[in-house]
Enzyme design. Structure first.
Site, PDB file in Angstrom:
ATOM      1  N   ARG A   1      79.956  34.083  70.643  1.00  0.00           N
ATOM      2  CA  ARG A   1      78.589  33.930  70.178  1.00  0.00           C
ATOM      3  C   ARG A   1      78.379  32.471  69.805  1.00  0.00           C
ATOM      4  O   ARG A   1      79.073  31.947  68.941  1.00  0.00           O
ATOM      5  CB  ARG A   1      78.413  34.816  68.940  1.00  0.00           C
ATOM      6  CG  ARG A   1      77.063  35.383  68.774  1.00  0.00           C
ATOM      7  CD  ARG A   1      77.066  36.467  67.748  1.00  0.00           C
ATOM      8  NE  ARG A   1      77.469  36.048  66.420  1.00  0.00           N
ATOM      9  CZ  ARG A   1      76.953  36.532  65.309  1.00  0.00           C
ATOM     10  NH1 ARG A   1      76.006  37.433  65.365  1.00  0.00           N
ATOM     11  NH2 ARG A   1      77.376  36.133  64.140  1.00  0.00           N
TER      12      ARG A   1
ATOM     13  N   THR B   1      72.756  29.284  68.364  1.00  0.00           N
ATOM     14  CA  THR B   1      71.705  30.145  68.928  1.00  0.00           C
ATOM     15  C   THR B   1      72.002  31.629  68.719  1.00  0.00           C
ATOM     16  O   THR B   1      71.119  32.472  68.888  1.00  0.00           O
ATOM     17  CB  THR B   1      71.588  29.919  70.450  1.00  0.00           C
ATOM     18  OG1 THR B   1      72.830  30.342  71.049  1.00  0.00           O
ATOM     19  CG2 THR B   1      71.349  28.452  70.779  1.00  0.00           C
TER      20      THR B   1
ATOM     21  N   ASP C   1      84.247  37.898  59.477  1.00  0.00           N
ATOM     22  CA  ASP C   1      84.449  37.601  60.908  1.00  0.00           C
ATOM     23  C   ASP C   1      85.629  38.436  61.424  1.00  0.00           C
ATOM     24  O   ASP C   1      86.786  38.213  61.053  1.00  0.00           O
ATOM     25  CB  ASP C   1      84.728  36.103  61.089  1.00  0.00           C
ATOM     26  CG  ASP C   1      84.749  35.721  62.570  1.00  0.00           C
ATOM     27  OD1 ASP C   1      83.962  34.856  62.968  1.00  0.00           O
ATOM     28  OD2 ASP C   1      85.554  36.304  63.325  1.00  0.00           O
TER      29      ASP C   1
ATOM     30  N   ASP D   1      88.524  36.508  63.301  1.00  0.00           N
ATOM     31  CA  ASP D   1      89.353  35.710  62.392  1.00  0.00           C
ATOM     32  C   ASP D   1      90.223  36.589  61.514  1.00  0.00           C
ATOM     33  O   ASP D   1      91.388  36.272  61.262  1.00  0.00           O
ATOM     34  CB  ASP D   1      88.452  34.834  61.503  1.00  0.00           C
ATOM     35  CG  ASP D   1      87.894  33.643  62.265  1.00  0.00           C
ATOM     36  OD1 ASP D   1      88.479  33.280  63.314  1.00  0.00           O
ATOM     37  OD2 ASP D   1      86.876  33.089  61.825  1.00  0.00           O
TER      38      ASP D   1
HETATM   39  C1  PRP Z   1      81.879  38.715  67.211  1.00  0.00           C
HETATM   40  C2  PRP Z   1      82.109  40.198  67.404  1.00  0.00           C
HETATM   41  C3  PRP Z   1      81.148  40.557  68.504  1.00  0.00           C
HETATM   42  C4  PRP Z   1      79.990  39.618  68.213  1.00  0.00           C
HETATM   43  C5  PRP Z   1      78.907  40.436  67.572  1.00  0.00           C
HETATM   44  O1  PRP Z   1      82.528  37.985  68.177  1.00  0.00           O
HETATM   45  O2  PRP Z   1      83.446  40.528  67.713  1.00  0.00           O
HETATM   46  O3  PRP Z   1      81.660  40.323  69.802  1.00  0.00           O
HETATM   47  O4  PRP Z   1      80.466  38.628  67.306  1.00  0.00           O
HETATM   48  O5  PRP Z   1      77.772  39.668  67.386  1.00  0.00           O
HETATM   49  P1  PRP Z   1      76.412  39.944  68.180  1.00  0.00           P
HETATM   50  O6  PRP Z   1      76.168  41.409  68.119  1.00  0.00           O
HETATM   51  O7  PRP Z   1      75.411  39.148  67.398  1.00  0.00           O
HETATM   52  O8  PRP Z   1      76.576  39.439  69.576  1.00  0.00           O
HETATM   53  P2  PRP Z   1      82.536  36.379  68.184  1.00  0.00           P
HETATM   54  O9  PRP Z   1      81.403  35.861  68.996  1.00  0.00           O
HETATM   55  O10 PRP Z   1      82.651  35.868  66.785  1.00  0.00           O
HETATM   56  O11 PRP Z   1      83.835  36.052  69.021  1.00  0.00           O
HETATM   57  P3  PRP Z   1      85.371  36.375  68.717  1.00  0.00           P
HETATM   58  O12 PRP Z   1      85.547  37.868  68.831  1.00  0.00           O
HETATM   59  O13 PRP Z   1      86.085  35.645  69.783  1.00  0.00           O
HETATM   60  O14 PRP Z   1      85.693  35.881  67.327  1.00  0.00           O
HETATM   61  N1  URA Z   2      80.652  38.944  64.222  1.00  0.00           N
HETATM   62  C1  URA Z   2      81.543  39.190  63.241  1.00  0.00           C
HETATM   63  O1  URA Z   2      82.757  39.057  63.438  1.00  0.00           O
HETATM   64  N2  URA Z   2      81.066  39.585  62.041  1.00  0.00           N
HETATM   65  C2  URA Z   2      79.757  39.740  61.800  1.00  0.00           C
HETATM   66  O2  URA Z   2      79.391  40.120  60.670  1.00  0.00           O
HETATM   67  C3  URA Z   2      78.839  39.472  62.836  1.00  0.00           C
HETATM   68  C4  URA Z   2      79.326  39.085  64.039  1.00  0.00           C
END
Ligand code: PRP
Ligand code: URA
Length: 209
Positions: free
Chosen positions: A104, A108, A200, A203
């Site tokens: 994400r 944006t 997160d 993380d």
């Molecule tokens: C997080 C989560 C989802 C997304 C959700 O991933 O695991 O994939 O955010 O957010 P959304 O519904 O607004 O799209 P992130 O983009 O942080 O990537 P990561 O899993 O690599 O940390």
């Molecule tokens: N992605 C995450 O990992 N946590 C949130 O709360 C939203 C998006």
């Protein structure tokens, strides 16, 4: 319109509370996500079709039942969806696993696709898209669109925690998709994080912060 199932089994809710707690360390967080994924897999497979087969028990011959029909496919959204794969495979060891890499954009909040690798027979499988978090819904919508663009038709979405905004967005973009959740939280904050949420997910799973 696709249905939304909130898996409110006490074991799931208890483990979700521990997952949310900021004091839960990386190992316990990972183990708990794994356990909840297994429990949710039990719910999501509830309506799999069964076929009768004849089995000879030590006592007599009997008509028994096995799961039939479509083969399953798990599609974790990288990274955090990876934390749910083993938990589902515990119950469905024969499932194939495809990966969709999305992150994400922090400014944006739009999903950016960086990797797609799917089983060759993905179109024939009943697919379960895995991601712990359904926030704006952008990532789940993009993953489901990527699957539909490859002619996949049987798709379910399984997340731990959703914001109401994300549920609505997925329902609008993909009204044919059933969504399985452990909780629907209050809202998103200004940074697109789910409140109260768990922080997160990536993380916390991988200890990167
Ligand atoms: C997080 C989560 C989802 C997304 C959700 O991933 O695991 O994939 O955010 O957010 P959304 O519904 O607004 O799209 P992130 O983009 O942080 O990537 P990561 O899993 O690599 O940390
Ligand atoms: N992605 C995450 O990992 N946590 C949130 O709360 C939203 C998006």
């Amino acid at each position: 319109m696709g249905k939304v199932f909130v898996c409110d089994h006490p074991l799931i809710q208890h483990k979700l509370t521990l997952i949310r707690d900021e004091r839960t360390n990386t190992k316990d967080f990972r183990d708990l996500v794994d356990e909840v994924a297994t429990l949710m897999a039990y719910e999501i497979t509830r309506n799999l079709p069964l076929s009768p087969i004849q089995v000879k028990t030590p006592v007599t011959e009997a008509t028994c039942y096995t799961i039939s029909g479509r083969m399953l496919g798990l599609i974790p959204i990288l990274r955090a969806g990876l934390g749910m794969v083993e938990g589902v495979l515990n119950l469905i060891p024969g499932a194939k696993v495809g990966h969709i890499g999305l992150y994400r954009d922090p400014e944006t909040l739009q999903p950016v696709e960086y990797y797609v690798k799917l089983p060759t027979d993905v179109q024939e499988r009943q697919l379960i898209v895995l991601d712990p978090m359904l926030a704006t819904g952008g990532s789940a919508i993009a993953a489901i669109t990527a699957l539909k663009n490859r002619n996949c038709t049987q798709i379910k979405l399984m997340c731990l925690i959703a914001a109401p905004e994300g549920v609505r967005a997925v329902q609008e973009a993909h009204p044919d998709i059933d969504i399985y959740l452990a909780a629907v939280d209050e809202q998103l904050n200004d940074h697109g994080y789910i409140v109260p949420g768990l922080g997160d997910a990536g993380d916390r799973l991988f200890g990167t912060k």
